[in-house]
Motif scaffolding. Sequence first.
Motif, PDB file in Angstrom:
ATOM      1  N   THR A 241       0.850  -1.186   0.000  1.00 13.30           N
ATOM      2  CA  THR A 241       0.000   0.000   0.000  1.00 13.30           C
ATOM      3  C   THR A 241       0.888   1.239   0.000  1.00 13.30           C
ATOM      4  N   SER A 267      -7.052  -2.366 -11.142  1.00  9.98           N
ATOM      5  CA  SER A 267      -7.729  -1.907  -9.919  1.00  9.98           C
ATOM      6  C   SER A 267      -6.792  -1.907  -8.722  1.00  9.98           C
ATOM      7  N   ARG A 268      -5.719  -2.668  -8.798  1.00  9.59           N
ATOM      8  CA  ARG A 268      -4.768  -2.715  -7.686  1.00  9.59           C
ATOM      9  C   ARG A 268      -4.166  -1.333  -7.409  1.00  9.59           C
ATOM     10  N   MET A 271      -6.806   0.166  -5.107  1.00 11.02           N
ATOM     11  CA  MET A 271      -6.948  -0.522  -3.822  1.00 11.02           C
ATOM     12  C   MET A 271      -5.701  -0.368  -2.948  1.00 11.02           C
TER      13      MET A 271
END
Length: 349
Positions: A241, A267-268, A271
């Motif tokens: 992250t 999409s990572r 997210m």
Amino acid sequence: MNNAIPALRWQLNRRPKGAVNPEDLELIEFKPDPLKAEHIRIRNIHLSLDPTQRIWMSDREQYLAPIQVGSVMRGTTVGEVTESRSERFKPGDLVIAGMGGWETQTDIEAKSASRIRRLAGVPLTASLSVLGNTGLTAWFGMTRIGQVKAGDTVVVSAAAGAVGSIAGQIAKLRGARVVGIAGGQAKCEWLTGQLGFDAAIDYKSEDVGEELDRHYPDGIDLNFENVGGAIMEAVFNRLNTFGRMALCGMISGYEKDGPVAGPEDFSRILMRRLRIEGFVVLDHLPHAKEALDELAPWVVNGQLRWKDHVEPGLENALHAMQLLFSGRNDGKMILGISPEPAFSSGAAA
């Protein structure tokens, strides 16, 4: 330059399809035009050969105008001024021409050239590698784009290449833990044994994803990406992250036609709140002094190591490009065009 010696250059005959073939380029003799006002004539000594030059041969979207068919191949050169119609330079000055050519001599605007201040004990070829655009690319990508910091987990692809090897060392000097991805046991041993990388992955004999999990079970903070394709995908899928990717190159796709594929799970990025930024050295050249102020002492003090692979002879340009794209080069790929002038250590700056 002695007018009895013919001036030679490589021109683009057609746009390559896949790997560059001998029919795509032609070595021709040319007659230089009279030198224009505020221009200089350079005897080219060394030519930098870079993966991006394959992109310049194509008409795909790119950051510079494509080389036109029938025009001289573009490339950064180190050379000696032989004639000047500008007060900026005099004959005998050593300069870098960022928009030089694959040719024995180049005429350019004086304002487009930069004077070389040689360092005692540092070869002239370093002006095209560790203290040239190669080193600047590594420094800009690792510090300004990647924002590397102490404690980061960093992965560098094409880590034994000219840019990757320097980028990984910069990360180590900034206190990060670094794993390099390279092709072949010898290159991996060089990374860990000579350059101080914490680990190296041989993509030719090891599963990159499995090895990344073994070395970095808690994920990756920064990816310095040079390759693209499956290797980039493996690293991307393991970014933490707020992870970062400094996208320097995607050499695995340069010899292919059409769009180059990116990460499958887009999409990572959302997210994991990832930051992916492509960069080109030209955009950051106003900060070159800041970079060189850090790189030069590391080079002089032996803290930063590099390799220059010089193939002699302008006529061997295609062979040198084949070495580059097959990974058979050993360090920064440079073409030797003409002899270097004598260097006095008293001239170092």
